[in-house]
Design an enzyme around this catalytic site. Structure first.
Site, short mmCIF file in Angstrom:
data_model
loop_
_atom_site.label_atom_id
_atom_site.label_comp_id
_atom_site.label_asym_id
_atom_site.label_seq_id
_atom_site.Cartn_x
_atom_site.Cartn_y
_atom_site.Cartn_z
CD GLU A 1 -3.05 -1.17 2.13
OE1 GLU A 1 -2.96 -0.37 3.09
OE2 GLU A 1 -4.01 -1.94 1.97
CD GLU B 1 -3.81 -6.33 2.99
OE1 GLU B 1 -2.57 -6.24 2.95
OE2 GLU B 1 -4.52 -5.51 3.59
CB CYS C 1 -9.46 -8.86 5.48
SG CYS C 1 -8.97 -7.24 6.11
CG ASN D 1 -10.50 -9.46 -8.33
OD1 ASN D 1 -10.86 -8.38 -8.77
ND2 ASN D 1 -10.26 -9.65 -7.05
#
Length: 445
Positions: free
Chosen positions: A196, A294, A296, A321
């Site tokens: 990030e 990533e 969540c 995706n």
């Protein structure tokens, strides 16, 4: 041909199997999902999750038998088919606190480099997974922050930037980490430049502009990997949300020298679908590996959502995706405690498996099964093939495994059952996908 239909739904029927025959007579034109297995796209590299210190610590609180059960649930032959893993270089927010492998500012030779902290909880969790897995697990490694002394803000949290005078040493540090992992039979095959890079977080973080990330890859990380005999390690850029995926790819890969070192691009889901961004990057840069690195369900935003909503977030995002070109999937924490931690700044989240050390129990959440509808049945080396569908109320992705088995995953987020006729050039099978359910259909000869 015959099929097996595996269904998981909101009534908590998990991996319920029914079987049938693919008709050799025409099945009509209504409610059709057409299958075109001869029209193939990307290959699947695999599915996996993150071996954070939080996950390792939480698992360590359980009995030895339960620890093995949890590892097998993900990586064992009877589990959901994980073959990939993600690890952090230094600490991340899902750690018990900030830590780095070098704390001494004057150590320019990395003489004091030590992964002793990882040996407490991260490596034991990796060993459990390796023992459960029938094959070798490949790992992607990501840094959240360099050591504090290498950064402009002199701390691992709250962003800051990598000091220019430490760029070469930081590249060597990453190489040292990879070599140390390899010496322990932890098969790191891919790295991201920075987790990030656009985020300034209250936890471990480090900010890179596109220009800075490009320069670090071009002038330091790429050349240093080569100098250290690690040129086979794949470098992934971005490792952040999809809405800026194309822009960051274009900014870095427009530099021809930098682009020679870049093998893939990672993306997260926290700002929405943006499936088109994945497709755009794949079309513009067809040689790049496209990995979800990533995702969540954050309690800060979705604490009040039920398990069905959380599971359907996974199903919808994975499916979108995949159809946009994704080749690898890495969920965030493999396991967390009953609070959604531990997390050293209280950034609690959900995980597919939650443990409660106080009463010695663990729970597989509905999201575990929804992920499993992809990861358990779409094998490494599988190729996506094209479909058409009669309505956008049913979401579909289809794959052909290396052994020739066809796998069709159907997601119904509606409150009513939906009919589906799986059809290949007129012949097929009539199915019903239950309300708020996910179904995987395996078609074999």
């Amino acid at each position: 041909m015959k099929y097996t239909m595996i269904t998981t739904n909101y009534a908590e029927q998990q991996f319920l199997e029914t079987t049938g025959v693919v008709n050799s007579t025409p099945v009509g034109n209504m409610n059709v999902v057409n299958l075109y297995p001869e029209k193939t796209k990307q290959s699947m590299k695999g599915f996996g999750g993150a071996f954070t210190e939080a996950a390792g610590y939480t698992v360590s609180q359980m009995s030895e038998e339960q620890q093995k059960e949890i590892a097998k649930a993900y990586y064992g032959e009877e589990g959901i088919g994980y073959t990939l893993g993600r690890v952090s270089i230094n600490s991340c927010d899902f750690a018990l606190g900030n830590y780095a492998y070098v704390e001494e500012p004057q150590d320019f030779t990395l003489e004091t480099f030590s992964r002793e902290r990882d040996q407490q909880y991260v490596v034991p969790l990796i060993r459990l997974a390796q023992e459960a897995a029938p094959g070798k697990i490949e790992f992607l490694a990501s840094p959240w922050s360099p050591p504090a002394f290498m950064k402009t803000n002199e701390e691992m949290n709250h962003g800051g930037k990598l000091k220019k005078e430490y760029r070469k040493l930081w590249a060597k540090y990453i190489c040292r980490y990879i070599k140390d992992c390899h010496s322990q039979q932890i098969n790191v095959t891919r790295i991201t430049v920075q987790n990030e890079p656009e985020a300034v977080q209250e936890w471990d973080s480090c900010h890179y502009s596109g220009e800075e990330e490009m320069q670090f890859v071009r002038d330091y990380l790429g050349p240093t990997l080569k100098e250290e005999g690690l040129e086979n390690i794949k470098i992934f850029i971005w490792d952040h949300n999809k809405e800026l995926l194309y822009e960051r790819a274009d900014e870095i890969l427009s530099d021809q020298k930098a682009s020679r070192y870049v093998d893939g691009i990672g993306f997260h889901w926290y700002t929405g679908d943006h499936f088109e961004a994945i497709e755009m990057v794949g079309e513009q840069y067809p040689d790049l590996e496209l990995f979800f690195t990533e995702g969540c369900v954050e309690y800060s935003r979705f604490m009040d959502s039920d398990d069905v909503y959380k599971a359907e977030m996974y199903g919808h995002d994975i499916l979108g995706n995949l159809n946009a070109g994704m080749e690898g999937f890495l969920d965030w924490n493999l396991v967390l405690d009953e609070k959604g931690g531990p997390n050293h700044v209280g950034n609690y989240c959900a995980a597919p498996i939650h443990l409660n050390a106080a009463n010695g129990t663990y729970e597989k959440r509905l999201s575990y099964y929804y992920i499993g509808h992809f990861s358990k049945f779409i094998k490494p080396g599988a190729k996506r093939f094209l479909v058409t569908r009669y309505t956008d109320r049913i979401e579909v992705t289809a794959w052909i495994n290396p052994d020739g088995e066809q796998v069709v995953v159907l997601l119904n987020r509606q409150s009513e059952d939906l009919p589906v006729v799986l059809r290949h050039y007129g012949d097929g099978a009539e199915l019903v996908v239950k309300a708020h359910s996910i179904a995987t259909v395996r078609i074999t000869k």
